[in-house]
Design an enzyme around this catalytic site. Structure first.
Site, short mmCIF file in Angstrom:
data_model
loop_
_atom_site.label_atom_id
_atom_site.label_comp_id
_atom_site.label_asym_id
_atom_site.label_seq_id
_atom_site.Cartn_x
_atom_site.Cartn_y
_atom_site.Cartn_z
N GLU A 168 0.81 -1.22 0.00
CA GLU A 168 0.00 0.00 0.00
C GLU A 168 0.84 1.27 0.00
O GLU A 168 0.77 2.08 0.94
CB GLU A 168 -0.93 0.02 1.21
CG GLU A 168 -1.89 -1.14 1.27
CD GLU A 168 -3.03 -0.93 2.28
OE1 GLU A 168 -2.99 0.06 3.01
OE2 GLU A 168 -3.95 -1.76 2.30
N GLU A 366 -5.11 -8.67 0.83
CA GLU A 366 -5.74 -8.28 2.10
C GLU A 366 -7.22 -8.07 1.87
O GLU A 366 -7.62 -7.53 0.83
CB GLU A 366 -5.18 -6.97 2.67
CG GLU A 366 -3.89 -7.08 3.41
CD GLU A 366 -3.42 -5.76 4.01
OE1 GLU A 366 -4.26 -4.96 4.48
OE2 GLU A 366 -2.20 -5.53 3.98
C1 BGP Z 1 -4.15 -2.09 5.55
C2 BGP Z 1 -2.72 -2.25 6.01
C3 BGP Z 1 -2.55 -3.12 7.20
C4 BGP Z 1 -3.69 -3.18 8.18
C5 BGP Z 1 -5.07 -3.10 7.53
C6 BGP Z 1 -6.21 -2.82 8.48
O1 BGP Z 1 -4.33 -0.82 5.02
O2 BGP Z 1 -1.92 -2.78 4.98
O3 BGP Z 1 -1.31 -2.83 7.76
O4 BGP Z 1 -3.46 -2.44 9.29
O5 BGP Z 1 -5.13 -2.15 6.52
O6 BGP Z 1 -6.38 -1.45 8.69
P1 BGP Z 1 -6.30 -0.76 10.09
O7 BGP Z 1 -5.15 -1.38 10.79
O8 BGP Z 1 -6.07 0.68 9.83
O9 BGP Z 1 -7.60 -1.02 10.76
#
Ligand code: BGP
Length: 470
Positions: A168, A366
């Site tokens: 990302e 993801e």
């Molecule tokens: C994505 C990232 C992760 C993870 C996930 C969940 O954007 O790659 O690192 O954290 O989101 O989001 P958050 O942790 O902000 O709830």
């Protein structure tokens, strides 16, 4: 009608997390990261003032964790390497033998247990000393990253199944230069554009170095991509959606996968005097070194409309000059994270990659559901009964399956995440794991979704009411 949905042979079932979110500091030696530094400076920015020093303490639990991967049906798993651990002297200098030893042990153990290691090089965790030199705005940092990447290829290349340059890359740009959720939380589009350009260059240079080494694996990138939907078919709404799409989706996807920059984006940056500095040779490197595999992170769609009000020309230049978010009536929400749940978006994304990016080999890298206070759903044995997560996974995967049946080159699905991990400024507010983590004693307990995941992986699919697909 309920029917069995079966995925292609050798589909990658797994999950993902990152070094800063799961490893813990450990005692191998590690440079301070931007996250550790920011916490010292402004602990109030972090939910319940929890930092990344312990997290899941994976560095001391990796063997047990790999057994849990097996118990939850993983045949693949994505981790990231900590740049700060590999180069404890501020991200440069001599490689840390203790870090190499840890990662070699971890990757060997994964391979021994039939879990393919997908390894990402950069997941938001800049060594602070390099941030002080300008972070991604600095060419010196690009060189340091390429040195770090090349070292990883050489030291660990025999143990890795697939490599990724960045996770990302848009996140740190938005977080650091526009929206305040990453250090140093500035508001400066032009500096963000420079950092974005150098991130793209770093990706290409790492791929160039990877190709020279002729390793037996592939290298790609993991992007957070959201299909953009206009509120209506009115030209002004469509125009807003096109600009948002260029700024947030094509900005990294085009150069990192196709080697070119979207015309619309360049047009806007030129018109508003936001172009980064670069050399002609950089464009050739970017053109010649593109991703060989693409990870798709999908959480929510983008819904936009034309602005209702005029902009203040004296205010700082922002993407919001061109659109407003559209709060669609009736949309379903994950209220804890504040993200819309729209399963069909994952299908639209796969079709876009099939039609506009040469159907490059890809996978869902993801997708997941963060829920607050999951203890509410614990049974008397301490197991989280998370049927909502099982439904979320099935509903998204059913659309992935539909995309595959229409020719999309999707090779796997990785959930965010494996064991509940530390979520940046949200720390442990929302839990995403297939396995729950007790923060007091580090005890891991498989959730109901973890048991479901194992079954799904064993059967290479699940039973689903396909009428739910539109
Ligand atoms: C994505 C990232 C992760 C993870 C996930 C969940 O954007 O790659 O690192 O954290 O989101 O989001 P958050 O942790 O902000 O709830």
């Amino acid at each position: 009608m309920e029917e069995m949905i079966t995925f292609p042979k050798d589909f990658w079932w797994g999950s993902a997390w990152s070094a800063e979110q799961a490893e813990g500091r450990g005692n191998t030696g590690k440079a301070e990261t931007v996250w550790e530094h920011w916490f010292k400076e402004e602990p109030n920015r972090f939910y319940n003032r929890i930092d990344s020093s312990v997290t899941t303490d994976h560095i001391n639990h990796y063997k047990e964790d790999i057994q849990l991967m097996k118990e939850t049906g993983h045949n693949s798993f994505r981790l990231s390497i900590s740049w700060a651990r590999m180069f404890p002297d501020g991200g440069t200098g001599k490689v840390n033998p203790k870090a190499v030893e840890f990662y070699r042990n971890l990757l060997t153990e994964m391979n021994k247990n039939g879990i393919k290691p997908f390894v990402n090089l950069y997941h938001f965790d800049m060594p602070f000393a390099l941030q002080e030199k300008g972070g991604w705005e600095s060419r010196e940092v690009v060189d340091a990253y390429v040195n770090y990447a090349t070292t990883c290829f050489k030291e660990l290349g025999d143990l890795v199944y697939h490599w990724f340059t960045f996770n990302e890359p848009l996140g740190p740009i938005l977080g650091s230069y526009l929206e305040g959720f990453h250090y140093p939380a500035l508001v400066d589009f032009k500096r963000g554009a420079q950092a974005a350009f150098y991130t793209i260059l770093a990706h290409a240079l790492a791929i160039q170095s990877f190709k020279e080494l002729q390793l037996n694996s592939k290298i790609g990138v993991i992007l957070n991509l959201s299909p953009t939907y206009p509120r209506s078919q009115q030209p002004a709404d469509i125009k807003a959606a096109e600009i948002v799409d260029a700024l947030y989706t094509r900005s990294f996807l085009d150069p990192m996968v196709k080697g070119t920059f979207p015309e619309k984006l360049v047009e806007i940056l030129k018109e508003y005097d936001q172009m980064p500095i670069y050399e002609a040779a950089d464009l050739t490197v970017i053109e010649q070194n593109t991703a060989q595999i693409l990870g798709l992170n999908y959480y929510e769609p983008r819904r936009v409309k034309a602005r209702l009000t005029a902009i203040n020309p004296e205010g700082p230049f922002l993407p919001e000059w061109f659109y407003e978010n559209y709060d669609m009536p009736g949309k379903r929400m994950n209220i804890y994270r504040g993200w819309e749940i729209y399963e069909k978006g994952i299908y639209d994304l796969c079709i876009d990659i099939r039609d506009n990016y040469g159907n490059i080999e890809a996978f869902i890298s993801e997708n997941g559901m963060g829920v607050a206070d999951e203890e509410r759903f614990m049974n008397d044995k301490g197991q989280v009964i998370d049927d909502y997560r099982i439904d979320y996974i099935k509903d998204h995967l059913a659309y992935v399956h539909k995309a595959i049946s229409e020719g999309c080159n999707i090779k796997g699905y990785h959930l965010w995440t494996f064991i509940d991990c530390w979520s940046w400024i949200n720390a442990y507010k929302n839990r995403y794991g297939l396995v729950s983590l007790n923060l007091e004693n580090q005890k891991r307990t498989i959730k109901k979704s973890g048991e479901f995941y194992k079954e799904m992986s064993r059967n290479n699919g699940f039973v689903y009411d396909t009428h739910r697909l539109v």
